[in-house]
Design an enzyme around this catalytic site. Sequence first.
Site, PDB file in Angstrom:
ATOM      1  N   SER A 123      15.612  -7.187 -42.864  1.00  0.00           N
ATOM      2  CA  SER A 123      14.210  -7.467 -43.167  1.00  0.00           C
ATOM      3  C   SER A 123      14.003  -8.924 -43.523  1.00  0.00           C
ATOM      4  O   SER A 123      12.878  -9.401 -43.579  1.00  0.00           O
ATOM      5  CB  SER A 123      13.760  -6.648 -44.381  1.00  0.00           C
ATOM      6  OG  SER A 123      13.952  -5.297 -44.146  1.00  0.00           O
ATOM      7  N   HIS A 144      13.699  -5.988 -35.742  1.00  0.00           N
ATOM      8  CA  HIS A 144      13.275  -5.443 -37.037  1.00  0.00           C
ATOM      9  C   HIS A 144      12.387  -4.205 -36.868  1.00  0.00           C
ATOM     10  O   HIS A 144      11.211  -4.328 -36.528  1.00  0.00           O
ATOM     11  CB  HIS A 144      12.541  -6.548 -37.823  1.00  0.00           C
ATOM     12  CG  HIS A 144      12.169  -6.143 -39.207  1.00  0.00           C
ATOM     13  ND1 HIS A 144      10.956  -6.460 -39.788  1.00  0.00           N
ATOM     14  CD2 HIS A 144      12.842  -5.437 -40.144  1.00  0.00           C
ATOM     15  CE1 HIS A 144      10.917  -5.965 -41.005  1.00  0.00           C
ATOM     16  NE2 HIS A 144      12.040  -5.349 -41.247  1.00  0.00           N
ATOM     17  N   GLU A 156       9.703  -5.945 -34.607  1.00  0.00           N
ATOM     18  CA  GLU A 156       9.607  -7.401 -34.509  1.00  0.00           C
ATOM     19  C   GLU A 156      10.909  -7.948 -33.912  1.00  0.00           C
ATOM     20  O   GLU A 156      11.989  -7.705 -34.458  1.00  0.00           O
ATOM     21  CB  GLU A 156       9.372  -8.007 -35.893  1.00  0.00           C
ATOM     22  CG  GLU A 156       8.039  -7.580 -36.509  1.00  0.00           C
ATOM     23  CD  GLU A 156       7.844  -8.067 -37.940  1.00  0.00           C
ATOM     24  OE1 GLU A 156       6.683  -8.206 -38.345  1.00  0.00           O
ATOM     25  OE2 GLU A 156       8.842  -8.302 -38.656  1.00  0.00           O
TER      26      GLU A 156
HETATM   27  N1  LIG Z   1      14.349   0.269 -45.951  1.00  0.00           N
HETATM   28  C1  LIG Z   1      13.436  -0.258 -45.165  1.00  0.00           C
HETATM   29  O1  LIG Z   1      12.251   0.063 -45.235  1.00  0.00           O
HETATM   30  C2  LIG Z   1      13.834  -1.268 -44.128  1.00  0.00           C
HETATM   31  C3  LIG Z   1      12.919  -1.566 -43.112  1.00  0.00           C
HETATM   32  C4  LIG Z   1      13.309  -2.465 -42.113  1.00  0.00           C
HETATM   33  C5  LIG Z   1      14.551  -3.051 -42.166  1.00  0.00           C
HETATM   34  N2  LIG Z   1      15.419  -2.752 -43.175  1.00  0.00           N
HETATM   35  C6  LIG Z   1      16.741  -3.380 -43.156  1.00  0.00           C
HETATM   36  O2  LIG Z   1      17.662  -2.448 -42.647  1.00  0.00           O
HETATM   37  C7  LIG Z   1      18.946  -2.652 -43.244  1.00  0.00           C
HETATM   38  C8  LIG Z   1      19.383  -1.363 -43.893  1.00  0.00           C
HETATM   39  O3  LIG Z   1      18.440  -1.002 -44.869  1.00  0.00           O
HETATM   40  P1  LIG Z   1      18.356   0.508 -45.400  1.00  0.00           P
HETATM   41  O4  LIG Z   1      17.078   0.619 -46.126  1.00  0.00           O
HETATM   42  O5  LIG Z   1      18.692   1.453 -44.307  1.00  0.00           O
HETATM   43  O6  LIG Z   1      19.563   0.488 -46.463  1.00  0.00           O
HETATM   44  P2  LIG Z   1      20.396   1.720 -47.032  1.00  0.00           P
HETATM   45  O7  LIG Z   1      20.950   1.269 -48.318  1.00  0.00           O
HETATM   46  O8  LIG Z   1      19.602   2.987 -46.984  1.00  0.00           O
HETATM   47  O9  LIG Z   1      21.581   1.871 -45.939  1.00  0.00           O
HETATM   48  C9  LIG Z   1      22.536   0.889 -45.717  1.00  0.00           C
HETATM   49  C10 LIG Z   1      23.794   1.590 -45.242  1.00  0.00           C
HETATM   50  O10 LIG Z   1      24.747   0.608 -44.830  1.00  0.00           O
HETATM   51  C11 LIG Z   1      26.012   1.141 -45.132  1.00  0.00           C
HETATM   52  N3  LIG Z   1      27.032   0.109 -45.053  1.00  0.00           N
HETATM   53  C12 LIG Z   1      27.378  -0.828 -45.960  1.00  0.00           C
HETATM   54  N4  LIG Z   1      28.405  -1.584 -45.483  1.00  0.00           N
HETATM   55  C13 LIG Z   1      28.693  -1.115 -44.240  1.00  0.00           C
HETATM   56  C14 LIG Z   1      29.659  -1.474 -43.240  1.00  0.00           C
HETATM   57  N5  LIG Z   1      30.518  -2.453 -43.422  1.00  0.00           N
HETATM   58  N6  LIG Z   1      29.667  -0.762 -42.104  1.00  0.00           N
HETATM   59  C15 LIG Z   1      28.809   0.262 -41.906  1.00  0.00           C
HETATM   60  N7  LIG Z   1      27.869   0.632 -42.817  1.00  0.00           N
HETATM   61  C16 LIG Z   1      27.829  -0.038 -43.970  1.00  0.00           C
HETATM   62  C17 LIG Z   1      25.841   1.764 -46.506  1.00  0.00           C
HETATM   63  O11 LIG Z   1      26.862   2.681 -46.807  1.00  0.00           O
HETATM   64  C18 LIG Z   1      24.471   2.447 -46.333  1.00  0.00           C
HETATM   65  O12 LIG Z   1      24.598   3.768 -45.879  1.00  0.00           O
HETATM   66  C19 LIG Z   1      18.794  -3.817 -44.213  1.00  0.00           C
HETATM   67  O13 LIG Z   1      19.189  -4.988 -43.591  1.00  0.00           O
HETATM   68  C20 LIG Z   1      17.292  -3.832 -44.488  1.00  0.00           C
HETATM   69  O14 LIG Z   1      16.840  -5.138 -44.793  1.00  0.00           O
HETATM   70  C21 LIG Z   1      15.096  -1.859 -44.151  1.00  0.00           C
END
Ligand SMILES: NC(=O)c1ccc[n+]([C@@H]2O[C@H](COP(=O)([O-])OP(=O)(O)OC[C@H]3O[C@@H](n4cnc5c(N)ncnc54)[C@H](O)[C@@H]3O)[C@@H](O)[C@H]2O)c1
Length: 293
Positions: A123, A144, A156
């Site tokens: 993000s 994104h 995006e």
């Molecule tokens: N939550 C949102 O609304 C949202 C929206 C758009 C983008 N994002 C982006 O998406 C990404 C993930 O966010 P999220 O909300 O899903 O987080 P989350 O915490 O729900 O999930 C992240 C996952 O990554 C895993 N992880 C950590 N290290 C790892 C590795 N080395 N290999 C594989 N998996 C690994 C964790 O165990 C966890 O399950 C971030 O970069 C965030 O900025 C989030």
Amino acid sequence: MKLEDVKNVCVVGAGNMGHQISLLCAIYGYKTKCSDVVPEMLKKADNFVNNYLPGRVEKGKLTKEVAEAARKNISFTADMKEAAKDADFVIEAATEVLDLKRKIFADLDKIAPPHAILATNSSFIVSSRIVDATKRPDKVLNMHFFNPALVMKLVEVVRGPHVSEESANLTMDFCKKLEKVPVLIKKEVDGFLLNRIFRVISREALWMLDMGVASAEDIDKACVYGAGHPMGPFRLNDLTGIDLTYIMGMEGFRKSGNPADLPSPSVVEHYVKGEYGEKTGKGWYEYKKPEKK
Ligand SMILES: NC(=O)c1ccc[n+]([C@@H]2O[C@H](COP(=O)([O-])OP(=O)(O)OC[C@H]3O[C@@H](n4cnc5c(N)ncnc54)[C@H](O)[C@@H]3O)[C@@H](O)[C@H]2O)c1
């Protein structure tokens, strides 16, 4: 590489975003392997798929055939090597920590075939900050998705200065194949496009809450019933994760040095208590604890 050459997708991270991005790709016919380092996350994601697909068939939103094919297309593994070794397109959706993402990209660069696109769903972290961990700068970009990724149409695509036109176009086409609506962001700006707009709304909402002007519920009501938003900023924040808001605030401050970018006191309070929103059962609102499966 052309869109028709994309057959195998790897998603790194099975959390909030990763499991839904994986299932989306699987529904649209891609062989999709999703990896995570936490076994419970893999199990949770697999359970989600098992519940989601029959539910969609029941509601008439997916045919039985598509659901069955999607179930066959998707698999979860703790081994990123296994997930990425045949991938034509990789989407990294791991925890929002720069060093972690750089390490993942360095590993992916060695594992994934040389033609594969390596996209990050981050993000906040622009691909310029990751790209030098790889030897394929023209194929490393931001893609994104929005939460929940199975529902929200917008994606995006951010074209950093190192990204080739071919990779940007292919990613836009890939989004369209997934029936998403991609927008091309031609410069790497913090927060990309929509989150920049929402940041302003969210900052105002948090200021009013912290100043005791109105409750989170009433601020949400104002946005829903006065501005026609599908949900208010606090409910949305519970969905996206207060932990992410905290990390993004700290990162914003690190870059700008402007105290106005720091997470607000109430965000910090929830963060230190581990109240991240829906995923922890409590955030701005309370939720039924997710059932243990
Ligand atoms: N939550 C949102 O609304 C949202 C929206 C758009 C983008 N994002 C982006 O998406 C990404 C993930 O966010 P999220 O909300 O899903 O987080 P989350 O915490 O729900 O999930 C992240 C996952 O990554 C895993 N992880 C950590 N290290 C790892 C590795 N080395 N290999 C594989 N998996 C690994 C964790 O165990 C966890 O399950 C971030 O970069 C965030 O900025 C989030």
